[in-house]
Design an enzyme around this catalytic site. Structure first.
Site, PDB file in Angstrom:
ATOM      1  N   GLY A   1       6.517   5.980   8.351  1.00 36.20           N
ATOM      2  CA  GLY A   1       5.459   7.096   8.246  1.00 36.20           C
ATOM      3  C   GLY A   1       5.627   7.948   9.376  1.00 36.20           C
ATOM      4  O   GLY A   1       6.516   7.893  10.154  1.00 36.20           O
ATOM      5  N   SER A   2       4.602   8.767   9.785  1.00 38.65           N
ATOM      6  CA  SER A   2       4.844   9.598  11.016  1.00 38.65           C
ATOM      7  C   SER A   2       4.618   8.680  12.243  1.00 38.65           C
ATOM      8  O   SER A   2       3.975   7.453  12.267  1.00 38.65           O
ATOM      9  CB  SER A   2       3.576  10.543  11.026  1.00 38.65           C
ATOM     10  OG  SER A   2       2.449   9.906  11.377  1.00 38.65           O
TER      11      SER A   2
ATOM     12  N   LYS B   1       0.774  -1.095   0.028  1.00 37.18           N
ATOM     13  CA  LYS B   1      -0.031  -0.012  -0.143  1.00 37.18           C
ATOM     14  C   LYS B   1       0.901   1.455  -0.070  1.00 37.18           C
ATOM     15  O   LYS B   1       1.611   1.757   1.102  1.00 37.18           O
ATOM     16  CB  LYS B   1      -0.834  -0.018   1.008  1.00 37.18           C
ATOM     17  CG  LYS B   1      -1.960   1.178   0.992  1.00 37.18           C
ATOM     18  CD  LYS B   1      -2.614   1.677   2.348  1.00 37.18           C
ATOM     19  CE  LYS B   1      -1.838   2.890   2.342  1.00 37.18           C
ATOM     20  NZ  LYS B   1      -2.066   4.157   1.489  1.00 37.18           N
TER      21      LYS B   1
ATOM     22  N   GLU C   1       9.263   2.604  11.158  1.00 35.82           N
ATOM     23  CA  GLU C   1      10.317   3.790  11.177  1.00 35.82           C
ATOM     24  C   GLU C   1       9.236   4.965  11.084  1.00 35.82           C
ATOM     25  O   GLU C   1       8.246   5.294  10.179  1.00 35.82           O
ATOM     26  CB  GLU C   1      10.999   3.596   9.588  1.00 35.82           C
ATOM     27  CG  GLU C   1      11.935   2.534   9.704  1.00 35.82           C
ATOM     28  CD  GLU C   1      12.863   2.589  10.879  1.00 35.82           C
ATOM     29  OE1 GLU C   1      13.297   3.608  11.224  1.00 35.82           O
ATOM     30  OE2 GLU C   1      13.744   1.411  11.178  1.00 35.82           O
TER      31      GLU C   1
ATOM     32  N   CYS D   1      13.252  11.720   6.347  1.00 33.98           N
ATOM     33  CA  CYS D   1      13.264  11.436   7.818  1.00 33.98           C
ATOM     34  C   CYS D   1      14.716  11.460   8.554  1.00 33.98           C
ATOM     35  O   CYS D   1      15.016  11.754   9.801  1.00 33.98           O
ATOM     36  CB  CYS D   1      12.660  10.073   8.122  1.00 33.98           C
ATOM     37  SG  CYS D   1      13.815   8.679   7.301  1.00 33.98           S
TER      38      CYS D   1
ATOM     39  N   GLU E   1       8.806  17.186  14.489  1.00 34.76           N
ATOM     40  CA  GLU E   1       9.117  16.993  13.017  1.00 34.76           C
ATOM     41  C   GLU E   1       8.701  17.923  12.094  1.00 34.76           C
ATOM     42  O   GLU E   1       7.173  18.064  12.230  1.00 34.76           O
ATOM     43  CB  GLU E   1       9.131  15.553  12.429  1.00 34.76           C
ATOM     44  CG  GLU E   1       9.682  15.143  11.223  1.00 34.76           C
ATOM     45  CD  GLU E   1       9.525  13.784  10.698  1.00 34.76           C
ATOM     46  OE1 GLU E   1      10.594  13.202  10.311  1.00 34.76           O
ATOM     47  OE2 GLU E   1       8.602  13.322  10.974  1.00 34.76           O
TER      48      GLU E   1
ATOM     49  N   VAL F   1       0.829   8.065  13.055  1.00 36.95           N
ATOM     50  CA  VAL F   1       0.263   6.873  12.724  1.00 36.95           C
ATOM     51  C   VAL F   1       1.017   5.664  13.084  1.00 36.95           C
ATOM     52  O   VAL F   1       0.123   4.613  13.142  1.00 36.95           O
ATOM     53  CB  VAL F   1       0.359   6.966  10.880  1.00 36.95           C
ATOM     54  CG1 VAL F   1      -0.237   5.802  10.316  1.00 36.95           C
ATOM     55  CG2 VAL F   1      -0.444   8.036  10.467  1.00 36.95           C
ATOM     56  N   GLY F   2       2.044   5.455  13.229  1.00 37.76           N
ATOM     57  CA  GLY F   2       3.002   4.458  13.681  1.00 37.76           C
ATOM     58  C   GLY F   2       2.605   3.924  14.977  1.00 37.76           C
ATOM     59  O   GLY F   2       2.313   2.596  15.249  1.00 37.76           O
TER      60      GLY F   2
ATOM     61  N   GLN G   1       1.178  20.003   2.911  1.00 33.68           N
ATOM     62  CA  GLN G   1       2.549  20.323   3.330  1.00 33.68           C
ATOM     63  C   GLN G   1       3.143  21.864   3.303  1.00 33.68           C
ATOM     64  O   GLN G   1       3.867  22.091   4.329  1.00 33.68           O
ATOM     65  CB  GLN G   1       3.611  19.512   2.147  1.00 33.68           C
ATOM     66  CG  GLN G   1       4.963  19.302   3.201  1.00 33.68           C
ATOM     67  CD  GLN G   1       5.028  18.571   4.489  1.00 33.68           C
ATOM     68  OE1 GLN G   1       4.351  17.623   4.595  1.00 33.68           O
ATOM     69  NE2 GLN G   1       5.760  19.384   5.571  1.00 33.68           N
TER      70      GLN G   1
END
Length: 479
Positions: free
Chosen positions: A226-227, A173, A248, A282, A381, A230-231, A329
């Site tokens: 990802g962020s 995905k 990650e 990242c 971040e 969400v992680g 963004q």
């Protein structure tokens, strides 16, 4: 590229429940294509197909797997300019960066093709007379791979290649911002000699496709980049089903510029780390920790460098920085600039949206000075071409400041001192450390990952990848 940008499930190209329009962030009038969006039912179909596929693929001979991975790598490298242009067109990184990412993706497949032939298990003597013991590495099974938009090919490939190398089936995905690169990769893989269901492409939103994938008890592992926010959701969803998980996530990397630093080298490392890829990495060094002895000279040199930087359409030759990836963004970056100024940081360079010949999401590379490590812009971040200089008294204060963060992915130092370099390697609380190099830029044959809130689970890349993509079986035999 074909106009039929379908899903790929169980060896077939299949229409989705809806479509998504993909546009060029350098030129909003440039529509790249319409891309299918999967339904939750199609997620279930892909999982069932992958369960069948992994049983067949796991039984395939080593040379068969080797040949498939080599062929994918060969085609990526041969088409690096074509696919690099497509990648730059949809993500916004420069042509050189786009072609470089495609080439590196091909190298990932070549590396893991070789790993197929290096799968050597262990045999040991038992503590019991007449008994032998061996350990075997077997595929994890069905692996869900969720990749980010900032490296549409490279991050996806460093998950897909080892997953296939070790005999797993993949449900991929990609981020919905960058479906074209994912579709191009899937089209290459679809032409290989893989059992149906071994590789599946599910394009769609995280809230629908992603959540259905990570919440399924019928997959065996999930690898996510990802962020942090969400992680955490991925970790919670997979934990409830006892599904193997690798994450990650965020970062707030720092580059220390020591008293004895070569300032020309420091400026090049700071620019490459903080601004290449429009800062959307990242591994970006968004905190520049500079000792007071060289602070003023370093800032002056870095601003001089930023004045020479050309921001423009990613497809134009000579452009150093393309646009940011989308309007959200860009709005986030500009809001962070206002937050930095409100909190007392000095805007030393940039900070504004830029207009160019084409309508796109352009902004100037931005540098803040007079920042403190406790400012929000140095804690969270940002993910844009924004760097903050933090002045410190000496190296001891620098290393303390570097470690004062919830993240721990990469860190760097510019110094001519072997003593400082050795001390830095030992004390930096990050998964990767760089000496006299930018914090961004890693090799594919060695482990990659961080500490604290940056990573969770086994390391990615290199031989360490097998810890995630395989499971261990211990066999006892008495003759």
């Amino acid at each position: 590229m074909s106009q039929d940008h379908s899903l790929y499930i169980d060896g077939q190209w299949i229409a989705g429940s809806d479509t998504l329009t993909n546009t060029n962030p350098s030129d909003l009038s440039d529509v790249i294509g319409e891309f299918a969006q999967a339904s939750t039912e199609q997620v279930r179909d892909a999982i069932l197909a992958a369960q069948r596929g992994t049983r067949e693929w796991a039984k395939s001979g080593l040379e068969a797997r080797y040949g498939v991975l080599m062929a994918i790598g060969d085609e990526l490298i041969a088409r690096k300019d074509e696919l690099g242009r497509l990648l730059s067109r949809e993500e916004g990184k420069t042509l050189a960066e786009g072609a470089g990412e495609v080439y590196r993706s091909g190298q990932f497949f070549h590396y893991y093709a070789a790993e197929v032939l290096r799968q050597i298990d262990d045999r040991v003597d038992s503590v019991r007379p007449g008994v032998e013991v061996e350990t075997r590495r077997e595929p994890a099974g069905v692996v869900g791979i969720i990749s980010p938009w900032n490296f549409p090919l490279a991050t996806a490939v460093w998950k897909i290649a080892p997953a296939l190398a070790f005999g797993n089936a993949v449900i991929f995905k990609p981020a919905n911002l960058v479906p074209a690169s994912a579709w191009a990769l899937a089209e290459i893989i679809s032409r290989q000699d893989l059992p149906a269901g071994t590789f599946n492409l599910l394009m769609g939103s995280g809230s629908q496709v992603g959540d259905a994938l990570i919440s399924s008890p019928d997959i065996d592992a999930v690898s996510f980049t990802g962020s942090l926010e969400v992680g955490r959701r991925v970790a919670a969803a997979t934990a409830s089903n006892l599904v193997k998980c690798q994450l990650e996530m965020g970062s707030k990397n720092a580059l220390i510029v020591a008293d004895d630093a070569n300032l020309d080298l420091a400026v090049e490392a700071a620019f490459a780390g903080a601004y290449s890829g429009t800062g959307q990495k990242c591994t970006a060094s968004s905190r520049l920790i500079v000792t007071e002895a060289v602070h003023d000279a370093f800032v002056e040199k870095l601003i001089s460098k930023l004045k020479t930087i050309k921001v423009g359409n990613a497809l134009e030759e000579g452009v150093h920085l393309g646009p940011v990836v989308d309007s959200r963004q860009l709005e986030s970056n500009l809001a962070w600039i206002e937050r930095g100024k409100k909190d007392g940081a000095t805007l030393a360079f940039g900070g504004e949206r830029l207009e160019r010949d084409t309508d796109g999401f352009y902004m100037a590379p931005t540098l803040f000075t007079d920042t403190r490590n406790d400012m929000a812009i140095n804690r969270e971040e940002v993910f844009g071409p924004i760097a903050c200089v933090i002045k410190v008294k000496d190296y001891e204060e620098a290393i303390t400041t570097l470690n004062d963060t919830n993240f721990g992915l990469t860190a760097g130092i510019i110094t001519d001192s072997l003593k400082l370099a050795s001390d830095f390697k030992a004390r930096a609380e990050t998964g990767c450390v760089m000496v006299n190099l930018a914090t961004a830029g890693t090799d594919y044959h060695v482990p990659f990952g961080g500490r604290k809130d940056s990573s969770f689970g086994p390391r990615e890349q290199g031989r360490y990848a097998r810890e995630f993509y395989t499971q261990v079986k211990t066999c006892y035999v008495k003759a």
